[in-house]
Every structure is written in structure tokens, then in C-alpha cells.
Design a protein around this motif. Sequence first.
Motif, short mmCIF file in Angstrom:
data_model
loop_
_atom_site.label_atom_id
_atom_site.label_comp_id
_atom_site.label_asym_id
_atom_site.label_seq_id
_atom_site.Cartn_x
_atom_site.Cartn_y
_atom_site.Cartn_z
N ALA A 52 10.32 34.82 49.40
CA ALA A 52 10.49 33.44 48.96
C ALA A 52 9.21 32.63 49.06
N ARG A 53 8.33 33.00 50.00
CA ARG A 53 7.08 32.24 50.16
C ARG A 53 6.18 32.40 48.95
N VAL A 54 6.19 33.58 48.34
CA VAL A 54 5.38 33.79 47.14
C VAL A 54 5.91 32.92 46.00
N THR A 55 7.24 32.85 45.89
CA THR A 55 7.85 31.98 44.88
C THR A 55 7.46 30.52 45.12
N PHE A 56 7.50 30.10 46.38
CA PHE A 56 7.12 28.72 46.70
C PHE A 56 5.67 28.44 46.32
N ILE A 57 4.77 29.35 46.68
CA ILE A 57 3.35 29.18 46.33
C ILE A 57 3.20 29.13 44.81
N TYR A 58 3.86 30.06 44.13
CA TYR A 58 3.75 30.14 42.67
C TYR A 58 4.21 28.82 42.03
N GLN A 59 5.37 28.32 42.44
CA GLN A 59 5.89 27.08 41.87
C GLN A 59 4.98 25.89 42.18
N THR A 60 4.41 25.90 43.38
CA THR A 60 3.50 24.82 43.77
C THR A 60 2.23 24.83 42.93
N ILE A 61 1.69 26.03 42.71
CA ILE A 61 0.48 26.14 41.89
C ILE A 61 0.76 25.70 40.45
N GLU A 62 1.91 26.09 39.91
CA GLU A 62 2.27 25.66 38.56
C GLU A 62 2.36 24.13 38.49
N ALA A 63 2.91 23.51 39.54
CA ALA A 63 2.98 22.05 39.57
C ALA A 63 1.57 21.44 39.64
N LEU A 64 0.68 22.07 40.40
CA LEU A 64 -0.70 21.59 40.48
C LEU A 64 -1.41 21.72 39.14
N ARG A 65 -1.12 22.78 38.40
CA ARG A 65 -1.73 22.95 37.07
C ARG A 65 -1.32 21.79 36.15
N LYS A 66 -0.05 21.41 36.23
CA LYS A 66 0.44 20.30 35.40
C LYS A 66 -0.22 18.98 35.83
N GLU A 67 -0.38 18.82 37.15
CA GLU A 67 -1.01 17.61 37.66
C GLU A 67 -2.47 17.53 37.21
N ALA A 68 -3.16 18.67 37.31
CA ALA A 68 -4.57 18.71 36.90
C ALA A 68 -4.71 18.45 35.40
N ALA A 69 -3.72 18.89 34.62
CA ALA A 69 -3.77 18.72 33.16
C ALA A 69 -3.79 17.23 32.77
N LYS A 70 -3.22 16.38 33.60
CA LYS A 70 -3.24 14.94 33.32
C LYS A 70 -4.67 14.39 33.32
N TYR A 71 -5.57 15.13 33.97
CA TYR A 71 -6.97 14.71 34.04
C TYR A 71 -7.86 15.62 33.19
N GLY A 72 -7.23 16.35 32.25
CA GLY A 72 -7.99 17.20 31.34
C GLY A 72 -8.49 18.47 31.98
N SER A 73 -7.86 18.89 33.07
CA SER A 73 -8.32 20.06 33.80
C SER A 73 -7.19 21.05 34.01
N SER A 74 -7.40 22.04 34.87
CA SER A 74 -6.40 23.06 35.14
C SER A 74 -6.74 23.71 36.48
N VAL A 75 -5.97 24.70 36.86
CA VAL A 75 -6.26 25.50 38.06
C VAL A 75 -6.48 26.94 37.61
N LEU A 76 -7.63 27.49 37.93
CA LEU A 76 -7.90 28.89 37.63
C LEU A 76 -7.18 29.74 38.67
N VAL A 77 -6.26 30.60 38.23
CA VAL A 77 -5.47 31.43 39.14
C VAL A 77 -5.84 32.89 38.94
N LEU A 78 -6.27 33.54 40.01
CA LEU A 78 -6.63 34.96 39.95
C LEU A 78 -5.75 35.76 40.90
N ASN A 79 -5.51 37.01 40.53
CA ASN A 79 -4.71 37.91 41.35
C ASN A 79 -5.58 39.11 41.71
#
Length: 434
Positions: A52-79
Amino acid sequence: MKKEISICWLRRDLRLADNAALYHALKGSNPVLLLFIFDKTILEKLSTKNDARVTFIYQTIEALRKEAAKYGSSVLVLNDTPERAWQKVLKTYNVKNVFANHDYEPYARERDDALAEFLASESIPFKTFKDQVIFEKDEIFKADGKPYTVFTPYFRQWEKKLTSFYKKSYPVSSYLKNLFQTKPFPSLSLNELGFEKSDQDFPSIHFAKKLDEYEKRRDYPGDEATSRIGLHLRFGTVSIREAVREAIEQKADKWLSELVWRDFYMMILWHFPYVSKSCFKPAYDKIEWRNDEQEFKAWCEGKTGYPLVDAGMRQLNEIGFMHNRVRMVVASFLTKHLLIDWRWGETYFAEKLLDYEMASNVGGWQWACGCGNDAAPYFRVFNPELQAKRFDPKHTYIDKWLPEFKQQKHVEPIVEHAFARERVLKVFKDALNQ
């Protein structure tokens, strides 16, 4: 020629607001690219693919990507492993500075030391900051220049040193226009990461409404009076500074002390990293544990015959959380009643707890065992039946998590309390007298 940028590497600070490293990065002269790495070194050690912690991190990062998009940016995610991920990043971007917040766990320190060395070889400064605690490392020392190893005097100094400076938020929002401008990066799916989506419910950040209840009813597990903020502190989806301000404003002294315990254990782990695998008090490493695998299995499954212990383990197995009072009781039971090595229990909690944090978990287990940072002697042995009568008198908690207790189908105790107490006192005494 590639544009010069700075990178802010998000780890245990999954928020834009009041983020120390991000604030300092954004105030620099280069646009800032946000980076998150799903660290294969860590993920490959997880025992289940629907953690469940991986799901929580994943959902949080997706929310951060949306937040960053409001400022014309994004989050680079690597695995990848951090080593390979950073090699890819430097091939792709003209990186001039890297910013991150401190982490105090042994693996994280090794990882960051290796990255600092790699970046230095490329003439790139690696700038790190305090963010997940109020005071860290050697900020609170005794008069002789040594770290505190007992909580109460540490807490006194912590409160003395706390000023508005340490509680103040970083005004990140004023500088978010300096984020690196880019279209959204391709999104990785959980399946691509090798995981499945967990259907676990995650607690929201609502500690402000809970603090009055917490002060009065925190020890009663059936009351649901705790803040459940541990998960958010663990992954940095809430700022420790905001939490401390709330505690002080609402005069929630007990809740504040729990936040300070977290600082204390982080400090202990930093100065005494061996505690992650060994007793803080080395003499306790001589204890002859019974380590009965069948009894450990019964404990894990909540089948010890002690209702409060079993209810706690069922809660942990079902929702990845256990009430703090019950954590103390189940940890004491495993180490004292069953004479099973505290590391077995600590490892099981590490697998199951959504809010697992090495410093606090190791500290809590060693406290319950008696081998850690505690002024009390080893012969404190919680009586699970008395604890249940005192803190769950109407069986509210036990009935919820252990339905067979209400049906009078609960198993017989696997060990008798008085016998277990005498046995553990002898074993501990023998070990310490060697």
C-alpha cells in the motif's frame, strides 16, 4: 546548447509547500526540475506486489505532477537504482546544482554520500537541507558536547531552543514560477513499476481537528482519537513545522512530545547508526532469545490468546496501522512473554506499517524490550490483560478487530503471564550479569 538547470530531488518530502530544499533551489539562478526516483534498491526488497505504501507514493507523485503543471512544469519520474538514474539525468540535462533534504537512515546516508562523490566528479554541487525534523544531528547536545541518550532532558533542551525561527514555513509558493518549464513527462504506471494498486484507504491530514481529543483519549484505542498523521510525516506530505505550530497553538502538549520523540529517535539513529540492527545498550545483545517460530507465527496472525495483543495484530495486518498504546503492548509481549528477538518484530512492523519509519520503529521496539534509550529498568513487563481492562474496558477495540472474542471463540493463551514474567526476568538478569 542545453539550458542550465538545477534539480530538486524529492524523497521523503513529497510536497511543494514548505519544502526546504525546493525553496533553496527555486531561489537560485537556474530553473528547477523536480525529480523523483522509484528506487529499485528499496522496492525489490518489498515482500508483496500490492504494498500500500507504493500506491500511496504513486498517487502522491501523480498529484504533485498535476500541481507542478499549474506552473508549466512537471515531475520527472524514474524507475531505477539512484546510481543509474542519475547517470541518465546528467546525460539528458545540463545540471548545475542538485538540491535535496536530509535523510538519516543508514542506507540513505550511503546513497547520498555516493551521489555527492559522483556529482563532485562532474563538478556539480550537491546541496542538502534539514526538513523532516525541527532539530537534527548535533543541534541539541549536552554540556559535554555529547548527544542526549535519554528523552526527558533532550525534550527540555528541545523546548528551550525552539523559537519562531524553527517553526517558520519556507515561502515556496512565491518562487514556483522558477520551476523548469516543460510539457508533462510520460507517466509510469504501477504495473510498469512491478506493483499492483492497493485498495487500502489512506488517512487524510486532519490533525488540527483531532488534537483536543488526542490530549484526553490518546491511550484508548477504541476511541479513534489519534491523529493518524504518521503516514504523512513519513513521506513528507505534511511539514513538521506546520505540525509543531498546530500543537503549540492548540496547547496539545502530549502531541507535541510525540513529535519530539520523532526528532529524538532521528538524532539517535544519526549518531548511533548501529541501533538499526543492534541494541543501543550492547549488554542486551547477550540475551538468549527463544525465537520459537510457531509462537512468532501465532503473534503475527493475532492468535496468542491475549485479546488486546491479537486485536492489535489483526488491525496491523488489515489496515497497516496499529494504535500506539497497543504497539507498546504487542512489542512487550513478543520480547518479554515469548522471548523473541525484538528484531523479528521490528522487521514485521517494517513490512506492514504504512507509517513505518526506521528511527521511530527501532526506537519503539528497543524501548519495549528495555534495550534502548530508556531510563526505566528492563523489568517493566506489560500485563496485556490489565492493559486491556484499563484502556479498553468496554472491549470496543477488541470487539472490532477480534470478533471471535465477542463470540467466546478466542484461543487459549499460549503462555501464562506470571510464568512468562519470571522467565524473562531471569533470562535478562543472566545476560546482563555475564
